[in-house]
Design an enzyme around this catalytic site. Structure first.
Site, PDB file in Angstrom:
ATOM      1  N   GLU A   1      28.480 -58.837  70.231  1.00 58.02           N
ATOM      2  CA  GLU A   1      27.854 -59.647  69.076  1.00 58.02           C
ATOM      3  C   GLU A   1      28.438 -61.270  69.143  1.00 58.02           C
ATOM      4  O   GLU A   1      28.159 -62.090  68.380  1.00 58.02           O
ATOM      5  CB  GLU A   1      27.380 -59.400  67.975  1.00 58.02           C
ATOM      6  CG  GLU A   1      26.412 -58.627  67.687  1.00 58.02           C
ATOM      7  CD  GLU A   1      26.106 -57.879  66.082  1.00 58.02           C
ATOM      8  OE1 GLU A   1      25.513 -58.559  65.433  1.00 58.02           O
ATOM      9  OE2 GLU A   1      26.289 -57.152  65.872  1.00 58.02           O
TER      10      GLU A   1
ATOM     11  N   ARG B   1      20.306 -58.696  54.438  1.00 57.48           N
ATOM     12  CA  ARG B   1      20.012 -59.026  54.264  1.00 57.48           C
ATOM     13  C   ARG B   1      18.513 -57.845  55.446  1.00 57.48           C
ATOM     14  O   ARG B   1      19.084 -57.118  55.118  1.00 57.48           O
ATOM     15  CB  ARG B   1      19.736 -60.040  56.126  1.00 57.48           C
ATOM     16  CG  ARG B   1      18.161 -60.786  56.477  1.00 57.48           C
ATOM     17  CD  ARG B   1      17.560 -60.802  58.093  1.00 57.48           C
ATOM     18  NE  ARG B   1      18.119 -59.641  58.544  1.00 57.48           N
ATOM     19  CZ  ARG B   1      18.469 -59.722  59.965  1.00 57.48           C
ATOM     20  NH1 ARG B   1      18.887 -60.804  60.523  1.00 57.48           N
ATOM     21  NH2 ARG B   1      19.263 -58.508  60.507  1.00 57.48           N
TER      22      ARG B   1
ATOM     23  N   GLU C   1      17.718 -50.729  57.745  1.00 61.40           N
ATOM     24  CA  GLU C   1      18.903 -51.041  57.258  1.00 61.40           C
ATOM     25  C   GLU C   1      19.084 -52.694  57.440  1.00 61.40           C
ATOM     26  O   GLU C   1      18.140 -53.292  56.428  1.00 61.40           O
ATOM     27  CB  GLU C   1      19.612 -50.907  58.789  1.00 61.40           C
ATOM     28  CG  GLU C   1      19.430 -52.177  60.095  1.00 61.40           C
ATOM     29  CD  GLU C   1      20.114 -52.448  60.624  1.00 61.40           C
ATOM     30  OE1 GLU C   1      20.387 -51.098  61.810  1.00 61.40           O
ATOM     31  OE2 GLU C   1      20.002 -53.303  61.782  1.00 61.40           O
TER      32      GLU C   1
ATOM     33  N   GLY D   1      22.711 -63.345  60.209  1.00 57.95           N
ATOM     34  CA  GLY D   1      22.681 -64.677  61.326  1.00 57.95           C
ATOM     35  C   GLY D   1      22.865 -65.632  60.764  1.00 57.95           C
ATOM     36  O   GLY D   1      21.545 -66.127  59.496  1.00 57.95           O
TER      37      GLY D   1
END
Length: 309
Positions: A14, A248, A270, A276
């Site tokens: 990422e 989140r 999850e 982000g």
């Protein structure tokens, strides 16, 4: 004036998303009046630490995503350096990234998750571990990296044609049809529910980070009791792992049955402890819905930074 070092880049898959998140956060923090320095986390870790200490930060804004930056490892280094940092500490970060561990904790706290099992790749190749369709995913990656849906009619070998550089262990889960939802949590309080409608496929890495690929509906058009249940489940998941700062929670909502408005169709997938912060990201979007600007959001994160004493 506080001096803030923004960590970005990193070593995970990422990396590019983290660079975008970090650049956005740095610009917003400068706009908010902080003295900001950025640090691209790459190369030898000792060099990274030396560069960080040379910046003499009062606070570290951790914009790293994925393994090493989000799984408790870098948090441990920052604890040793006694530098306060944004987002969750070592234990919450590590448990959230280890999906099988997180699922057990969620279940113990009454949060519904898809039924699943952790197996080796060799065990899965002996035969489907669950009725199709089911999902295979790495046990410790983020941003839907390495997530695949194994469907009826697919190759008997579920890994045929799949690039799988994620180690030997695989998490297999029952596929939940229906709608994709996400809930930001800011300081132990749920922010809003967003429904995500990809134009094709599911909400994978490409659909998350390519402009125009996914429609965001915030607030999500849900029955009030389902909306409220998602908010409550997100808060419970956050608390059960001991998260702090902003996180989140991602859900699937199966509304395909006759009682499609029942909360029994709502499943937590999850919780992401470092969501982000790009132009397409969901937590900043939910903050705007609540009247919180991007500079105000990142300022709040800096002012609530901590380290594990």
């Amino acid at each position: 004036m506080k001096r803030v070092s923004v960590l970005m880049g990193g070593y995970s898959k990422e990396r590019e998303v983290s660079l975008a998140s970090g650049a956005n956060c740095a610009a917003a923090l400068q706009e908010a009046g902080y003295e900001v320095h950025t640090l691209d986390v790459r190369g030898d870790i000792r060099e990274v630490i030396d560069r960080l200490l040379a910046q003499k930060p009062d606070v570290v804004f951790n914009a790293l995503h994925g393994r090493f930056g989000e799984d408790g490892n870098f948090q441990g280094l920052l604890n040793l350096l006694k530098l306060p940092y944004t987002h969750s500490g070592v234990m919450a970060s590590a448990m959230a990234m280890d999906k099988p561990v997180a699922k057990r904790i969620f279940a113990a706290n009454g949060v519904r998750c898809p039924e699943g099992i952790q197996l080796t790749k060799a065990e899965i190749l002996k035969g489907d571990p669950l009725p199709r369709p089911y999902v295979v995913k790495p046990s410790n990656e983020g941003s839907s990296v390495g997530v695949y849906i194994i469907k009826q009619g697919d190759n008997a070998n579920p890994f045929a044609g799949i690039d799988w550089p994620f180690g030997d262990h695989v998490l297999c889960e029952r596929y939940i049809p229906g709608r994709e939802l996400t809930v930001g949590v800011m300081g132990d309080k749920a922010m809003a529910v967003t429904e995500l409608r990809p134009k094709s496929g599911f909400y994978d890495y490409k659909n998350k980070y390519t402009d125009g690929m996914t429609e965001h509906l915030c607030p999500a058009p849900l029955p009030k009791h389902v909306y409220d249940a998602a908010m409550q489940m997100a808060q419970t998941a956050y608390r059960s792992l001991g998260c702090r700062g902003v996180a989140r929670a991602d859900f699937r909502f199966d509304d395909s049955k006759p009682n499609g408005h029942a909360i029994e169709g709502l499943y937590l997938l999850e919780i992401n402890t470092q969501p982000g912060m790009t132009a397409l990201s969901l937590v900043p979007e939910q903050a705007r819905h609540l009247g919180i600007s991007y500079p105000e959001l990142v300022s709040w994160m800096v002012e609530h930074a901590a380290w594990d004493e």
